[in-house]
Design a protein around this motif. Structure first.
Motif, PDB file in Angstrom:
ATOM      1  N   TRP A 290       0.828  -1.214   0.000  1.00 61.04           N
ATOM      2  CA  TRP A 290       0.000   0.000   0.000  1.00 61.04           C
ATOM      3  C   TRP A 290       0.855   1.254   0.000  1.00 61.04           C
ATOM      4  O   TRP A 290       0.607   2.194  -0.765  1.00 61.04           O
ATOM      5  N   LYS A 291       1.884   1.303   0.851  1.00 63.93           N
ATOM      6  CA  LYS A 291       2.700   2.499   0.990  1.00 63.93           C
ATOM      7  C   LYS A 291       3.541   2.789  -0.244  1.00 63.93           C
ATOM      8  O   LYS A 291       3.904   3.937  -0.497  1.00 63.93           O
ATOM      9  N   ALA A 292       3.840   1.754  -1.045  1.00 66.64           N
ATOM     10  CA  ALA A 292       4.688   1.954  -2.224  1.00 66.64           C
ATOM     11  C   ALA A 292       4.069   2.908  -3.228  1.00 66.64           C
ATOM     12  O   ALA A 292       4.785   3.597  -3.968  1.00 66.64           O
ATOM     13  N   SER A 293       2.742   2.968  -3.264  1.00 73.03           N
ATOM     14  CA  SER A 293       2.078   3.848  -4.229  1.00 73.03           C
ATOM     15  C   SER A 293       1.188   4.874  -3.538  1.00 73.03           C
ATOM     16  O   SER A 293       0.274   5.424  -4.141  1.00 73.03           O
ATOM     17  N   GLU A 294       1.495   5.156  -2.251  1.00 70.99           N
ATOM     18  CA  GLU A 294       0.643   6.075  -1.492  1.00 70.99           C
ATOM     19  C   GLU A 294       0.709   7.503  -2.010  1.00 70.99           C
ATOM     20  O   GLU A 294      -0.299   8.184  -2.127  1.00 70.99           O
ATOM     21  N   TRP A 295       1.936   7.975  -2.307  1.00 74.99           N
ATOM     22  CA  TRP A 295       2.117   9.392  -2.602  1.00 74.99           C
ATOM     23  C   TRP A 295       2.210   9.662  -4.090  1.00 74.99           C
ATOM     24  O   TRP A 295       3.078   9.114  -4.762  1.00 74.99           O
TER      25      TRP A 295
END
Length: 240
Positions: A21-26
């Motif tokens: 999830w965090k890999a494409s959060e921003w």
């Protein structure tokens, strides 16, 4: 047929789901989770990652085919958001109530996020005043999806840009310590004196808000940021 996911995900499953999830959060990072990145982050072999991803796919938590993209299902995203919420509330509590520096709380939160109960997290959240973001500027998910933040990487900014820091990646504590030593934090204004060059350096100087107290002597002098530091910082154009 997709199997029903377990009632409570294991710690290993939670780690995979949150990293995905965090890999494409921003927006602006241009990143997508890969098996190579997952192996490096978790300190395991590629074969271990492949086996774990296949298991998560069988449990209905991700959509995955070997050499293809890795995507969370609705249930996988729900679990990931719950873990991210716990992690960021713990980080905020450690900074605001225990006085820990922002470069130390990520590792502590990693250890605690799987152990604390939802009831304790809710009490911590209430005590903190239900903050929107953690000390690094990462949004704290609520009961739904995490809010999107319109920001760009500092490394993409051009010369003359005046920008405000809204998020700093907590993946490398040394970068957070470097910024702290230079009195750079969430909300700091930076002026880009020279964009990121082939040398891997970007020159910036500290800006100042109208009415803000003066910076210490020498603080206005331009200084260089390496490419990894510039890529760890998300900024917005401030309202003046």
């Amino acid at each position: 047929m997709v199997k029903t996911p377990p009632a409570q995900a294991s710690r290993v499953a939670e780690d995979y789901l949150t990293l995905i999830w965090k890999a494409s959060e921003w927006p602006g990072d241009g990143r997508r989770p890969t098996t190579t990145e997952l192996a490096a982050s978790l300190g395991v072999t590629m074969s271990t990652v492949s086996a774990s991803l296949k298991r998560l796919a069988r449990e209905g938590l991700i959509r995955y085919e070997p050499y293809g993209p890795i995507e969370l299902t609705g249930e996988g995203e729900r679990i990931a958001l719950a873990v991210v919420r716990r992690h960021r509330i713990i980080e905020t509590f450690l900074v605001e109530h225990l006085g820990m520096p922002w470069d130390e709380v990520h590792a502590e939160a990693d250890r605690l996020e799987h152990a604390v109960s939802d009831a304790l997290i809710e009490r911590m959240d209430a005590l903190l005043g239900r903050p929107d973001a953690d000390p690094h500027g990462d949004p704290i998910p609520g009961r739904g999806a995490a809010p999107a933040v319109p920001a760009v990487l500092l490394s993409a900014c051009s010369a003359g840009s005046l920008v405000r820091i809204v998020r700093v990646s907590d993946e490398q504590p040394a970068i957070l310590q470097f910024l702290s030593d230079r009195q750079i934090a969430i909300g700091t204004l930076l002026r880009v004196e020279a964009p990121l060059a082939a040398t891997g350096l970007m020159r910036v100087s500290l800006g100042a808000d109208l009415g803000a107290p003066p910076r210490p002597a020498g603080a206005a002098e331009p200084f260089d940021l390496s490419e990894p530091i510039a890529r760890a910082i998300h900024v917005t154009v401030p309202d003046r």
